[in-house]
Design a protein around this motif. Structure first.
Motif, PDB file in Angstrom:
ATOM      1  N   GLY A   1      15.467  67.833  55.951  1.00 14.62           N
ATOM      2  CA  GLY A   1      15.776  68.893  54.721  1.00 14.62           C
ATOM      3  C   GLY A   1      15.164  68.749  53.545  1.00 14.62           C
ATOM      4  O   GLY A   1      14.525  67.569  53.041  1.00 14.62           O
ATOM      5  N   CYS A   2      14.665  69.938  52.919  1.00 10.08           N
ATOM      6  CA  CYS A   2      13.772  69.860  51.478  1.00 10.08           C
ATOM      7  C   CYS A   2      14.265  68.932  50.479  1.00 10.08           C
ATOM      8  O   CYS A   2      13.624  68.412  49.693  1.00 10.08           O
ATOM      9  CB  CYS A   2      13.394  71.251  51.279  1.00 10.08           C
ATOM     10  SG  CYS A   2      12.464  72.274  52.394  1.00 10.08           S
ATOM     11  N   ALA A   3      15.857  69.236  50.300  1.00  8.49           N
ATOM     12  CA  ALA A   3      16.398  68.512  49.277  1.00  8.49           C
ATOM     13  C   ALA A   3      16.088  67.094  49.376  1.00  8.49           C
ATOM     14  O   ALA A   3      15.825  66.414  48.229  1.00  8.49           O
ATOM     15  CB  ALA A   3      17.698  68.950  49.128  1.00  8.49           C
ATOM     16  N   LYS A   4      16.657  66.427  50.108  1.00  7.48           N
ATOM     17  CA  LYS A   4      16.517  64.951  50.349  1.00  7.48           C
ATOM     18  C   LYS A   4      14.970  64.383  50.281  1.00  7.48           C
ATOM     19  O   LYS A   4      15.004  63.492  49.486  1.00  7.48           O
ATOM     20  CB  LYS A   4      17.160  64.573  51.736  1.00  7.48           C
ATOM     21  CG  LYS A   4      17.480  62.996  51.767  1.00  7.48           C
ATOM     22  CD  LYS A   4      17.885  62.768  53.225  1.00  7.48           C
ATOM     23  CE  LYS A   4      19.487  63.050  53.211  1.00  7.48           C
ATOM     24  NZ  LYS A   4      20.028  62.785  54.557  1.00  7.48           N
ATOM     25  N   VAL A   5      13.857  65.118  50.648  1.00  6.17           N
ATOM     26  CA  VAL A   5      12.565  64.604  50.687  1.00  6.17           C
ATOM     27  C   VAL A   5      12.229  64.704  49.216  1.00  6.17           C
ATOM     28  O   VAL A   5      11.681  63.873  48.559  1.00  6.17           O
ATOM     29  CB  VAL A   5      11.713  65.224  51.536  1.00  6.17           C
ATOM     30  CG1 VAL A   5      10.398  64.720  51.408  1.00  6.17           C
ATOM     31  CG2 VAL A   5      12.339  65.296  52.963  1.00  6.17           C
TER      32      VAL A   5
ATOM     33  N   ILE B   1      17.069  67.074  39.711  1.00  3.50           N
ATOM     34  CA  ILE B   1      18.424  67.913  39.520  1.00  3.50           C
ATOM     35  C   ILE B   1      18.095  69.065  40.120  1.00  3.50           C
ATOM     36  O   ILE B   1      19.029  69.811  40.771  1.00  3.50           O
ATOM     37  CB  ILE B   1      18.088  68.257  37.694  1.00  3.50           C
ATOM     38  CG1 ILE B   1      18.630  66.969  37.181  1.00  3.50           C
ATOM     39  CG2 ILE B   1      19.187  69.368  37.776  1.00  3.50           C
ATOM     40  CD1 ILE B   1      18.519  67.231  35.652  1.00  3.50           C
ATOM     41  N   THR B   2      16.867  69.777  40.094  1.00  4.90           N
ATOM     42  CA  THR B   2      16.497  70.923  41.046  1.00  4.90           C
ATOM     43  C   THR B   2      16.898  70.769  42.453  1.00  4.90           C
ATOM     44  O   THR B   2      17.518  72.049  43.101  1.00  4.90           O
ATOM     45  CB  THR B   2      15.241  71.609  40.638  1.00  4.90           C
ATOM     46  OG1 THR B   2      14.900  71.711  39.461  1.00  4.90           O
ATOM     47  CG2 THR B   2      15.153  72.993  41.508  1.00  4.90           C
ATOM     48  N   ALA B   3      16.519  69.916  42.948  1.00  2.00           N
ATOM     49  CA  ALA B   3      16.709  69.426  44.391  1.00  2.00           C
ATOM     50  C   ALA B   3      18.175  69.434  44.896  1.00  2.00           C
ATOM     51  O   ALA B   3      18.670  69.957  45.632  1.00  2.00           O
ATOM     52  CB  ALA B   3      16.085  68.234  44.960  1.00  2.00           C
TER      53      ALA B   3
ATOM     54  N   LEU C   1      22.835  72.182  47.172  1.00  7.37           N
ATOM     55  CA  LEU C   1      24.320  72.828  47.284  1.00  7.37           C
ATOM     56  C   LEU C   1      24.032  74.403  47.476  1.00  7.37           C
ATOM     57  O   LEU C   1      25.134  74.838  48.264  1.00  7.37           O
ATOM     58  CB  LEU C   1      24.891  72.639  45.780  1.00  7.37           C
ATOM     59  CG  LEU C   1      25.171  71.247  45.460  1.00  7.37           C
ATOM     60  CD1 LEU C   1      25.648  71.217  44.048  1.00  7.37           C
ATOM     61  CD2 LEU C   1      26.218  70.621  46.429  1.00  7.37           C
ATOM     62  N   LYS C   2      23.100  74.826  47.374  1.00 10.36           N
ATOM     63  CA  LYS C   2      23.014  76.628  47.170  1.00 10.36           C
ATOM     64  C   LYS C   2      22.397  77.055  48.399  1.00 10.36           C
ATOM     65  O   LYS C   2      22.662  78.055  49.291  1.00 10.36           O
ATOM     66  CB  LYS C   2      22.339  77.306  46.084  1.00 10.36           C
ATOM     67  CG  LYS C   2      22.660  78.718  45.891  1.00 10.36           C
ATOM     68  CD  LYS C   2      22.693  79.261  44.689  1.00 10.36           C
ATOM     69  CE  LYS C   2      22.995  80.803  44.523  1.00 10.36           C
ATOM     70  NZ  LYS C   2      24.160  81.073  44.840  1.00 10.36           N
TER      71      LYS C   2
ATOM     72  N   ALA D   1      25.141  71.117  53.944  1.00 11.81           N
ATOM     73  CA  ALA D   1      25.304  70.240  55.205  1.00 11.81           C
ATOM     74  C   ALA D   1      25.998  71.010  56.499  1.00 11.81           C
ATOM     75  O   ALA D   1      27.056  71.770  56.120  1.00 11.81           O
ATOM     76  CB  ALA D   1      26.057  68.971  54.853  1.00 11.81           C
ATOM     77  N   PRO D   2      25.544  70.863  57.645  1.00  9.07           N
ATOM     78  CA  PRO D   2      26.011  71.543  58.855  1.00  9.07           C
ATOM     79  C   PRO D   2      27.609  71.112  58.919  1.00  9.07           C
ATOM     80  O   PRO D   2      28.124  69.973  58.372  1.00  9.07           O
ATOM     81  CB  PRO D   2      25.190  71.035  59.995  1.00  9.07           C
ATOM     82  CG  PRO D   2      24.729  69.829  59.476  1.00  9.07           C
ATOM     83  CD  PRO D   2      24.452  69.937  58.119  1.00  9.07           C
TER      84      PRO D   2
END
Length: 427
Positions: free
Chosen positions: A304-308, A412-414, A419-420, A424-425
């Protein structure tokens, strides 16, 4: 490997041609910087002081940035209504022809003030083109890629943009080796622009073999294309996505400007590094950034983009702290290795396009990406270098603190993005 992860030969060709075109187009946009001093001498009156001639030259360069949002919004509007491929091809045409023309333009000595005015016009057209090219490319490859390879496709494409900067540096180096200063000032500088224009037109020819994206063709068949102005829908219904997209673009732009473009000036003027060594280090860092873009793009497909982005930006801040604090004490070879590692970590910007693609629905995707990216890039691209200059008044490694700020913003943006747009599945 299932169908959602397999890349067909057509997918691979699409990614390679898109990346190559983006590299050549970025080359066309930045080659101007490498010959700014010669342009200031040739396109402005000799009675003008060197300071004002350079200021006018950089002002004409800045015009390209200022027209990026206009070009991006207008081209994205038609890209959402008439097709991605047509605008994808138009953008490279609008970049290549002005580059070729700049290489052939008469100087101030021949046509007077018409010379800088024509140069300004060419840069404005290039700004419009680059404003459409990058969002078009990200949209185009994302809608061609299998769902689970979107990160890899965009990482490869973003690496291609860094390649454009490297090609500009290599071309300038080759010309400086082949010709003496008098020859370069007289006529050889034109080779870089003429070659860029010709290569760009060749890339345009190759792009004629690309096909319209399956996503756009499906919307066309179902008559789901935007009825109202796409940009109007973006601003009315997708404000959170626009805000997140602009913050991610701030991170991307800041990393490229601080870690790649501004580094030679810091190393040479702040720490006394030789020009040749500095540009070797910069070239190696660009190659590592390209590798980082591809690797983080692949990781984004899995994690996922956020975690990376979270892990990537945090690692970037740590490596930046070690690198900048070592500049006064470590050997040149150690700094070389640390700079390459910093370049690799900065490759986490490669996941930004994948995040942008996820936030906007297909019907207004081109316009959403284009507005978020180009408005932020125009603002941050113009303010970053002056801000670094101010930070440098307080500390020679003031750029490090700007990277810390970028990393905090990215983290912070990640989290907000996760969240939005990337929940998570559900089990």
């Amino acid at each position: 490997m299932d169908a959602t992860t397999q890349l067909s030969s057509q997918d691979k060709r699409t990614f390679v041609l898109s990346s190559l075109g983006g590299a050549l187009e970025f080359y066309d946009f930045v080659i101007y910087v490498f010959y700014a001093k010669i342009i200031s001498d040739l396109f402005f009156p000799s009675t003008l002081s060197p300071f004002w001639a350079m200021l006018n030259t950089y002002g004409i360069f800045a015009a390209g940035y200022f027209f990026r949002p206009l070009g991006g919004v207008v081209m994205a509007h038609f890209g959402d209504l008439v097709g991605r491929k047509r605008l994808f091809s138009l953008s490279i045409l609008l970049m290549s022809l002005p580059t070729l023309i700049i290489g052939l333009l008469p100087t101030f000595a021949s046509i007077g003030y018409a010379a800088p005015l024509l140069l300004l016009l060419m840069r404005i057209i290039q700004g419009i083109a680059i404003g459409g090219e990058i969002p078009a490319a990200w949209t185009f490859v994302s809608e061609h890629a299998p769902e689970k390879r979107v990160g890899f496709a965009n990482g490869l494409l973003t690496a291609g943009l860094s390649l454009g900067i490297l090609l500009g540096a290599v071309m300038s180096l080759c010309i400086s080796i082949q010709f003496n200063e008098q020859q370069i000032h007289s006529w050889a500088w034109r080779i870089a622009f003429i070659a860029g224009g010709i290569f760009g037109l060749f890339a345009l020819y190759l792009r004629s073999y690309l096909h319209e994206t399956p996503v756009f063709k499906a919307m066309q068949q179902r008559k789901e294309l935007a009825k109202a102005l796409p940009i109007q829908q973006v601003l009315q219904k997708h404000k959170p996505a626009v805000a997140i997209g602009m913050l991610f673009t701030w991170f991307l732009t800041g990393c490229v400007v601080v870690i790649i473009l501004a580094m030679p000036n810091l190393l040479m003027n702040g720490f006394g590094y030789e020009r040749a060594l500095t540009f070797k280090m910069q070239s190696a860092a660009i190659l590592m950034q390209m590798l980082g873009c591809i690797l983080t793009g692949m990781l984004a497909d899995r994690l996922g983009c956020a975690k990376v982005m979270l892990w990537g930006s945090a690692t970037l801040a740590i490596v930046a702290a070690v690198f900048y604090n070592s500049l006064n004490s470590a050997s040149h070879s150690s700094i070389f290795m640390l700079y390459m590692l910093l370049g690799l970590c900065s490759g986490c910007v490669g996941i930004v396009p994948s995040a942008l693609v996820k936030m906007f629905p297909a019907v207004i995707r081109f316009s959403g990406i284009s507005f978020s990216y180009n408005v932020a890039y125009a603002i941050i691209g113009g303010l970053t270098l002056p801000l670094l200059q101010v930070l440098g008044q307080y500390s020679k490694i003031g750029a490090m603190y700007y990277i810390f700020l970028l990393a905090i913003i990215a983290c912070i943006t990640a989290v907000v993005f996760k969240l939005k747009f990337e929940p998570a599945p559900q089990k």
